[in-house]
Design an enzyme around this catalytic site. Structure first.
Site, PDB file in Angstrom:
ATOM      1  N   LEU A   1     -24.326   1.867  41.919  1.00 56.27           N
ATOM      2  CA  LEU A   1     -25.174   0.882  42.623  1.00 56.27           C
ATOM      3  C   LEU A   1     -24.250  -0.048  43.381  1.00 56.27           C
ATOM      4  CD1 LEU A   1     -27.940  -1.345  41.009  1.00 56.27           C
ATOM      5  CD2 LEU A   1     -25.810  -2.413  41.762  1.00 56.27           C
TER       6      LEU A   1
ATOM      7  N   ASP B   1     -24.952  -2.791  47.088  1.00 56.84           N
ATOM      8  CA  ASP B   1     -25.671  -3.970  47.595  1.00 56.84           C
ATOM      9  C   ASP B   1     -27.153  -4.058  47.199  1.00 56.84           C
ATOM     10  OD1 ASP B   1     -23.318  -3.682  48.977  1.00 56.84           O
ATOM     11  OD2 ASP B   1     -24.239  -3.580  50.956  1.00 56.84           O
TER      12      ASP B   1
ATOM     13  N   GLN C   1     -28.469  -0.128  47.112  1.00 59.55           N
ATOM     14  CA  GLN C   1     -27.634   0.966  47.587  1.00 59.55           C
ATOM     15  C   GLN C   1     -27.322   1.838  46.388  1.00 59.55           C
ATOM     16  OE1 GLN C   1     -25.892   1.518  51.035  1.00 59.55           O
ATOM     17  NE2 GLN C   1     -28.043   0.961  51.040  1.00 59.55           N
TER      18      GLN C   1
ATOM     19  N   TYR D   1     -27.863   2.967  54.776  1.00 63.20           N
ATOM     20  CA  TYR D   1     -27.061   1.802  54.403  1.00 63.20           C
ATOM     21  C   TYR D   1     -27.936   0.543  54.313  1.00 63.20           C
ATOM     22  CZ  TYR D   1     -22.336   3.827  54.383  1.00 63.20           C
ATOM     23  OH  TYR D   1     -21.191   4.501  54.061  1.00 63.20           O
ATOM     24  N   SER D   2     -27.285  -0.575  54.019  1.00 61.20           N
ATOM     25  CA  SER D   2     -28.012  -1.791  53.635  1.00 61.20           C
ATOM     26  C   SER D   2     -28.955  -2.325  54.703  1.00 61.20           C
ATOM     27  CB  SER D   2     -27.014  -2.883  53.264  1.00 61.20           C
ATOM     28  OG  SER D   2     -26.460  -2.561  52.024  1.00 61.20           O
TER      29      SER D   2
ATOM     30  N   ARG E   1     -23.850  -3.094  61.228  1.00 58.32           N
ATOM     31  CA  ARG E   1     -24.827  -2.677  60.199  1.00 58.32           C
ATOM     32  C   ARG E   1     -25.438  -3.843  59.425  1.00 58.32           C
ATOM     33  NH1 ARG E   1     -19.843  -0.280  58.546  1.00 58.32           N
ATOM     34  NH2 ARG E   1     -18.702  -1.640  57.128  1.00 58.32           N
TER      35      ARG E   1
ATOM     36  N   GLU F   1     -19.874  -8.164  56.869  1.00 61.94           N
ATOM     37  CA  GLU F   1     -20.946  -7.318  56.362  1.00 61.94           C
ATOM     38  C   GLU F   1     -22.106  -8.172  55.841  1.00 61.94           C
ATOM     39  OE1 GLU F   1     -18.979  -3.187  55.053  1.00 61.94           O
ATOM     40  OE2 GLU F   1     -18.774  -4.706  53.511  1.00 61.94           O
TER      41      GLU F   1
HETATM   42  C1  FRU Z   1     -21.372  -3.613  51.711  1.00 61.36           C
HETATM   43  C2  FRU Z   1     -21.575  -2.315  52.456  1.00 61.36           C
HETATM   44  C3  FRU Z   1     -22.514  -2.490  53.649  1.00 61.36           C
HETATM   45  C4  FRU Z   1     -23.066  -1.097  53.833  1.00 61.36           C
HETATM   46  C5  FRU Z   1     -23.194  -0.623  52.412  1.00 61.36           C
HETATM   47  C6  FRU Z   1     -22.951   0.836  52.203  1.00 61.36           C
HETATM   48  O1  FRU Z   1     -20.970  -3.401  50.385  1.00 61.36           O
HETATM   49  O2  FRU Z   1     -20.342  -1.763  52.866  1.00 61.36           O
HETATM   50  O3  FRU Z   1     -21.891  -3.009  54.796  1.00 61.36           O
HETATM   51  O4  FRU Z   1     -24.278  -1.106  54.495  1.00 61.36           O
HETATM   52  O5  FRU Z   1     -22.248  -1.356  51.658  1.00 61.36           O
HETATM   53  O6  FRU Z   1     -23.234   1.201  50.883  1.00 61.36           O
END
Ligand code: FRU
Length: 481
Positions: free
Chosen positions: A40, A42, A58, A101-102, A160, A217
Site C-alpha cells: 500500500l 498513497d 495505491q 496512479y494517485s 501526476r 508529488e
Molecule cells: C507518491 C507517488 C505518486 C504516484 C504514486 C504511485 O508516493 O509516487 O506521485 O502517483 O506514488 O504509486
C-alpha cells in the site's frame, strides 16, 4: 474474461492465497489501515460521500515492491472501522496500463468522480502520463471515462496526482509536476463541468521563486480558517540540520490562493511530520466541517526493502486520520475524536514527581496502546526522556528546546533519530502505538512524529526520567483491534 476482469480476478486470488500468512504477522497493525496483501502507498480519493467515508489507496497486490498500481478501496461510517470494498480501479487500459496512479474524489450530481493519473511506460521505459476520470453511481463500482487531460508543454512526464475541489462555482485541480528544467512545481487547471479543463499554469514553483527539489508529488489545496494551505511532497530537497532528513519530504505553505491570477502566495515550506515515515498525505472536508488528513506511513526509500512484514507478504500502512487546524499560521494535527472509541479502561497515575531519577510504568503495555503524558512545573527541568519497549526513545532537552525520536535503524545495528525545535518547550505528548508503528503528537499537535518500528514485543515496558524536577501525569489505554 476481458483484461480488467482478469486483473481483478488475479488480485482477489492473491488476497485469498495469502490471507492466513498476512494475519499471522506479529507486526500486523491492529487499528491502522493496512493492505489486505501486497504493498500500500498513497491515500487516494479520500471523501465522505452520502454519509460514508471512502478511502482508496495505491495498491500493488502481487508483490511488496512498487509496480502497476491498482486503487484499493476501504469504506467506513466512523473513520475507525473499515471494510474492504471491491477493487475500484485496475490498470487495464492503454492509458493506465502501468498504474492507476494517485488522485482524488469529488461528489457531483449524485455521482462520485475519481480523477487519477494513468501511468504508461514503453519498452524503453519512457513514461507517458494522462489525467483520467472514472465515475460511480453507488460509490462501489467505477466506470472509466478515459483521459481528460494530456501533458501540456513545459513539463516532463512527471506530471501526476490530480486533486480536485470546487470554489465559487468553478472546479479546480492541482497537479504535481516537474518543469522541463527539472524543477518541482504545482500546476492549476480550471473547469466549469469537470470535463473540459483549462491549464492555468504554475501556481507555485520556480516561476514564483520557490526552488524546492526536482519534483513535487501529491499536491492538495484547502482553506483552513481564513488562510489557504498548499500541501505537497517535494522530492530532492537536501537535508539541512534537523530538517529534510528523509529521502523525500511532505509539508505545506500557508497563504492565500489568488484564483483570479492563478497564483498561490504562500509562506516558506514547513515539514508537516517530523518522523521517519510520512509521505503523500491527502485531506478531505467532512460533513462536520473537519479537514481530515491521512498520510502514507512510509517514504519511497531504501528502508522499504528491510521491513520484516515482507516475509508475511504485506508492507506499509496509513497513519491514523488526523484533524487539521490552523494556529498562528501553523498547521496543528489532532488524532480524530472517533479514535477514543478504541480505548479500553484507562490506567492513570497523576503527579509523578520526577527528580533526576527514573519512573517505570507499573504494568506492561499492550502493543496497541494510547498514552497521554502531561508535564507540569517544568521550570527546573533540564531534560526529559521516555523509553518504550526495546526500540523507542523520546527525548527533550530544555537547553536548545530540541525534541527527538530515536528508533532502532531498520538497516544498521544502531539508533537513528529525527528532531525538531519546540519554540515554547515541551508540555505534553500523546502517543499512538500499534504493533509496528508509533505516532507522537507533541503539545496538542504542534508537531507530530510518525515512525514504523518493529519491536520484538518481548519487552512491553515504558519508563520516564528527567534531569531536574518535573511533575508528570500519565494515562494509558489498551486500544481495541
Ligand atoms: C507518491 C507517488 C505518486 C504516484 C504514486 C504511485 O508516493 O509516487 O506521485 O502517483 O506514488 O504509486
Amino acid at each position: 474474461m476481458n483484461r480488467d476482469e482478469e486483473l481483478r480476478y488475479k488480485a482477489y486470488q492473491e488476497i485469498e492465497l495469502h490471507k492466513d500468512i498476512v494475519e499471522r504477522d506479529p507486526h500486523r497493525q491492529h487499528y491502522h489501515v493496512v493492505p489486505p496483501v501486497g504493498l500500500l502507498n498513497d491515500p487516494n480519493g479520500f471523501i465522505q460521500w452520502k454519509g460514508t467515508y471512502h478511502l482508496f489507496f495505491q495498491w500493488m497486490p502481487f508483490d511488496t515492491t512498487h509496480g502497476a498500481k491498482y486503487w484499493g478501496h476501504y469504506s467506513s461510517t466512523d473513520l475507525v472501522n473499515w471494510s474492504l470494498e471491491p477493487i475500484a480501479l485496475a490498470p487495464s487500459n492503454w492509458y493506465d496500463k502501468n498504474g492507476c496512479y494517485s488522485g482524488s474524489a469529488v461528489a457531483h450530481n449524485g455521482k462520485m468522480k475519481l480523477f487519477y493519473t494513468g501511468n504508461v511506460k514503453d519498452e524503453q521505459n519512457n513514461r507517458e502520463t494522462y489525467q483520467c476520470l472514472a465515475t460511480s453511481e453507488d460509490g462501489i463500482e467505477f466506470s472509466k471515462q478515459g483521459v481528460v487531460i494530456e501533458l501540456p508543454e513545459g513539463y516532463t512526464a512527471h506530471f501526476r496526482d490530480p486533486k480536485v475541489w470546487q470554489h465559487e462555482g468553478s472546479w479546480y485541480m492541482v497537479i504535481g509536476a516537474q518543469t522541463t528544467e527539472e524543477e518541482g512545481c504545482v500546476v492549476l487547471y480550471e473547469s466549469p463541468d469537470l470535463e473540459k479543463w483549462e491549464c492555468k499554469g504554475q501556481i507555485a514553483g520556480p516561476a514564483h521563486g520557490d526552488n524546492l527539489g526536482y519534483m513535487w508529488e501529491c499536491p492538495d489545496m484547502f482553506a483552513l480558517e481564513d488562510k489557504d494551505v498548499l500541501l505537497f511532497s517535494p522530492q530532492g530537497v537536501k537535508a539541512d540540520g534537523v530538517l529534510y532528513n528523509n529521502a523525500h519530504q511532505s509539508g505545506y505553505m500557508v497563504g492565500q490562493m489568488d484564483y483570479h491570477h492563478s497564483r498561490f502566495h504562500g509562506s516558506s515550506f514547513v515539514e508537516i511530520d517530523r518522523g521517519f515515515d510520512f509521505y503523500a498525505p491527502q485531506t478531505t472536508l467532512d460533513d462536520h466541517g473537519r479537514r481530515i488528513m491521512f498520510g502514507w506511513m512510509s517514504v519511497p526509500d531504501d528502508q522499504e526493502a528491510h521491513h520484516p512484514t515482507i516475509n508475511y507478504r504485506w508492507i506499509h500502512c496509513m497513519t491514523v486520520p488526523r484533524e487539521l487546524q490552523l494556529c498562528n499560521s501553523k498547521v496543528y494535527q489532532t488524532p480524530i475524536e472517533e479514535l477514543k472509541q478504541l480505548r479500553e479502561e484507562p490506567t492513570t497515575i497523576a503527579n509523578i514527581n520526577l527528580a533526576n531519577q527514573q519512573y517505570v510504568w507499573p504494568s506492561e503495555l499492550d502493543c496497541a496502546s494510547e498514552i497521554e503524558i502531561g508535564l507540569n512545573n517544568t521550570e527546573e527541568m533540564t531534560s526529559f526522556e521516555l523509553e518504550l519497549f526495546d526500540c523507542i526513545t523520546l527525548s527533550y532537552n530544555q537547553h536548545d528546546r530540541e525534541f527527538s525520536l530515536y528508533r532502532n535503524s531498520l538497516i544498521h545495528d544502531e539508533k537513528e533519530s529525527r528532531s525538531c525545535h519546540l519554540s515554547s518547550g515541551l508540555q505534553s505528548m500523546r502517543l499512538f502505538v500499534d504493533a509496528s508503528s508509533i505516532e507522537v503528537f507533541v503539545n496538542d499537535g504542534e508537531e507530530v512524529f510518525s515512525a514504523r518500528i518493529f519491536p520484538s514485543h518481548t519487552n512491553q515496558d515504558m519508563a520516564v526520567r528527567s534531569e531536574g524536577t518535573v511533575n508528570v501525569d500519565i494515562t494509558s489505554w489498551t486500544l481495541k483491534q
